[in-house]
Write a protein that holds these residues in place. Structure first.
Motif, short mmCIF file in Angstrom:
data_model
loop_
_atom_site.label_atom_id
_atom_site.label_comp_id
_atom_site.label_asym_id
_atom_site.label_seq_id
_atom_site.Cartn_x
_atom_site.Cartn_y
_atom_site.Cartn_z
N ALA A 1 4.92 7.96 14.31
CA ALA A 1 5.42 7.65 12.98
C ALA A 1 5.14 6.21 12.59
CB ALA A 1 6.91 7.94 12.90
N VAL A 2 5.30 5.28 13.53
CA VAL A 2 5.02 3.87 13.26
C VAL A 2 3.54 3.68 12.95
CG1 VAL A 2 4.93 1.56 14.28
CG2 VAL A 2 6.94 2.98 14.61
N LEU A 3 2.68 4.32 13.72
CA LEU A 3 1.24 4.21 13.48
C LEU A 3 0.87 4.75 12.11
CD1 LEU A 3 -0.10 5.29 16.99
CD2 LEU A 3 -0.42 3.06 15.93
N ALA A 4 1.54 5.81 11.68
CA ALA A 4 1.23 6.40 10.39
C ALA A 4 1.77 5.56 9.23
CB ALA A 4 1.81 7.81 10.31
N GLU A 5 2.88 4.89 9.44
CA GLU A 5 3.53 4.15 8.36
C GLU A 5 3.00 2.73 8.21
OE1 GLU A 5 6.50 3.97 5.26
OE2 GLU A 5 5.46 5.57 6.33
N SER A 6 2.49 2.13 9.26
CA SER A 6 2.01 0.74 9.21
C SER A 6 0.68 0.66 8.47
CB SER A 6 1.85 0.19 10.63
OG SER A 6 1.14 -1.04 10.62
N LEU A 7 0.61 -0.19 7.45
CA LEU A 7 -0.62 -0.36 6.69
C LEU A 7 -1.72 -0.98 7.55
CD1 LEU A 7 0.65 -1.60 3.21
CD2 LEU A 7 -0.03 0.71 3.89
N VAL A 8 -1.37 -1.99 8.33
CA VAL A 8 -2.40 -2.66 9.14
C VAL A 8 -2.93 -1.73 10.22
CG1 VAL A 8 -1.55 -4.98 8.65
CG2 VAL A 8 -0.68 -3.75 10.65
N ARG B 1 10.38 3.02 9.08
CA ARG B 1 9.71 2.39 7.95
C ARG B 1 9.88 0.87 7.98
NH1 ARG B 1 10.47 6.59 2.86
NH2 ARG B 1 9.97 8.46 4.06
N GLY B 2 11.09 0.41 8.32
CA GLY B 2 11.31 -1.03 8.39
C GLY B 2 10.56 -1.68 9.53
N TYR B 3 10.49 -1.00 10.68
CA TYR B 3 9.76 -1.52 11.83
C TYR B 3 8.28 -1.64 11.52
CZ TYR B 3 8.59 -1.88 16.84
OH TYR B 3 8.14 -2.29 18.08
N ALA B 4 7.70 -0.60 10.92
CA ALA B 4 6.28 -0.64 10.56
C ALA B 4 6.02 -1.73 9.53
CB ALA B 4 5.84 0.72 10.02
N LYS B 5 6.92 -1.88 8.58
CA LYS B 5 6.74 -2.90 7.55
C LYS B 5 6.81 -4.30 8.13
CE LYS B 5 8.37 -4.04 2.89
NZ LYS B 5 9.30 -3.64 1.80
N GLN B 6 7.69 -4.50 9.12
CA GLN B 6 7.78 -5.82 9.75
C GLN B 6 6.54 -6.11 10.58
OE1 GLN B 6 9.80 -8.01 8.98
NE2 GLN B 6 9.66 -9.57 10.56
N ILE B 7 5.96 -5.10 11.21
CA ILE B 7 4.70 -5.28 11.92
C ILE B 7 3.62 -5.73 10.94
CG2 ILE B 7 2.84 -4.06 13.12
CD1 ILE B 7 5.01 -2.35 14.47
N ASP B 8 3.56 -5.07 9.78
CA ASP B 8 2.60 -5.47 8.74
C ASP B 8 2.80 -6.93 8.35
OD1 ASP B 8 1.65 -2.89 8.76
OD2 ASP B 8 2.70 -2.28 6.94
N LYS B 9 4.04 -7.30 8.15
CA LYS B 9 4.34 -8.67 7.71
C LYS B 9 3.91 -9.68 8.77
CE LYS B 9 8.11 -11.60 6.02
NZ LYS B 9 9.56 -11.65 5.65
N ARG B 10 4.21 -9.39 10.02
CA ARG B 10 3.85 -10.31 11.10
C ARG B 10 2.33 -10.47 11.20
NH1 ARG B 10 6.75 -12.25 15.30
NH2 ARG B 10 9.01 -12.29 14.94
N VAL B 11 1.60 -9.37 11.17
CA VAL B 11 0.14 -9.43 11.33
C VAL B 11 -0.50 -10.10 10.13
CG1 VAL B 11 -1.96 -8.07 11.54
CG2 VAL B 11 0.06 -7.44 12.87
N LEU B 12 -0.14 -9.69 8.93
CA LEU B 12 -0.74 -10.27 7.73
C LEU B 12 -0.39 -11.74 7.57
CD1 LEU B 12 -0.17 -7.28 5.27
CD2 LEU B 12 -2.34 -8.01 6.27
#
Length: 339
Positions: A109-116, A215-226
């Motif tokens: 689910a995290v892999l599917a939700e994370s944009l990066v 969803r929040g975990y995936a979004k935070q991963i996006d934020k950290r990477v970007l």
């Protein structure tokens, strides 16, 4: 805490009651508590870890604990809870669809939700440290991944007969990440009133919290990477710049920031930025383009969860701690898109 205070994450006894746990429990303390629970949960218990934690908190409340708490973990290999009212394991993540009855894990689910991740970035789910034997079987050291590497093309060159071959460095792009990921952690906390608890079935509450966490975990991963990419002050995007860096057009993607700089919807209905397939995000301002597989994020293989009752009114407080570190193996593979 004595060992007899610790119970397994089962529906009957879901976790230990941490009566002396402070409100600002540190991730390191929670990690130690998790380790005491690790390896003692059956596969069936792992399928309902969050449900069992919630049940444990309610049991503690029923027993009249003044400041009861249960702690445990959600592992990325755990199965997501079922959508309430259905017999199949299903969930509402926008872009991950599975046949009815097929199980889905938190990591999927995290892999599917994370944009990066969908753009190509690698999510490194960190395994448990593997002990290394040292002198007379004493476990003095442990092994754990600490480097993200991308293999690039070997630089072949023409060589005249009788001429020597010029040596080159190993064609590896590399980024290091620490075992503890620094001192900072990412966390989310929600307070659930007694009225909300009474108005929702336990399955509904479990489902809502699980979806919010994913969803929040995936979004935070996006934020950290970007954010890590933006911090490298990328050059301006152009096809010439990408070609000069040895990138292929097909491996480049774009993530459009909150200002939507350079974004456009084509006649075919596809969102693009700088001519690249793109998606929207609100976690950064600029639009980032590049080969995202040359970046990644190291994340723990579990999320630490603390569920507490804070007052006599029965309010439940759910706190989730996550640990992650972005790794940019090739900063030159990323660019900013202008208007």
């Amino acid at each position: 805490m004595d060992e007899d205070e610790i119970t397994q994450l089962t529906p009957e006894s879901s976790a230990f009651l941490a009566q002396h746990m402070t409100r600002a429990a540190s991730p390191r303390v929670l990690r130690d508590l998790d380790r005491s629970l690790g390896g003692r949960n059956t596969s069936s218990a792992r399928q309902g870890a969050l449900r069992n934690l919630l049940a444990g908190a309610r049991t503690a409340m029923a027993n009249g604990r003044s400041h009861a708490a249960v702690a445990g973990d959600l592992r990325m290999s755990d199965l997501l809870p079922a959508l309430p009212g259905t017999s199949a394991r299903a969930f509402s993540l926008r872009d991950l669809q599975r046949p009815a009855g097929e199980a889905a894990t938190y990591s999927a689910a995290v892999l599917a939700e994370s944009l990066v991740a969908r753009a190509g970035a690698k999510l490194i789910f960190m395994p448990e440290p593997q002990p290394v034997a040292g002198g007379e079987s004493i476990q003095a050291f442990y092994q754990r991944p600490s480097r993200y590497q991308v293999v690039t093309a070997a630089n072949f060159a023409a060589v005249a007969d009788g001429a020597d071959v010029s040596p080159s460095a190993l064609p590896l792009l590399s980024a290091e990440f620490g075992a503890e990921y620094g001192d900072a952690s990412d966390a989310w906390r929600v307070e659930i009133s007694r009225a909300d608890q009474k108005s929702m079935h336990q399955d509904d509450l479990e489902f809502v919290i699980s979806q919010a966490i994913i969803r929040g975990y995936a979004k935070q991963i996006d934020k950290r990477v970007l954010s890590a990419i933006v911090a490298t002050t990328p050059d301006a995007w152009s096809l010439a710049a990408a070609a000069a860096h040895g990138l292929r057009f097909g491996e480049c993607r774009a993530v459009i920031g909150s200002t939507a700089t350079g974004a456009a919807v084509g006649a075919d209905g596809v969102l693009r930025a700088g001519g690249l397939s793109a998606e929207l995000t609100d976690v950064v301002t600029p639009t980032i383009a590049g080969a995202f597989y040359r970046a990644g994020c190291a994340v723990e293989n579990e999320l630490r969860v603390l569920i507490e009752r804070r007052d006599v009114q029965g309010t439940l407080v759910v706190t989730v701690f996550a640990t992650m570190q972005p790794v940019i193996a090739d900063p030159g593979a990323f660019f900013t898109v202008s208007a």
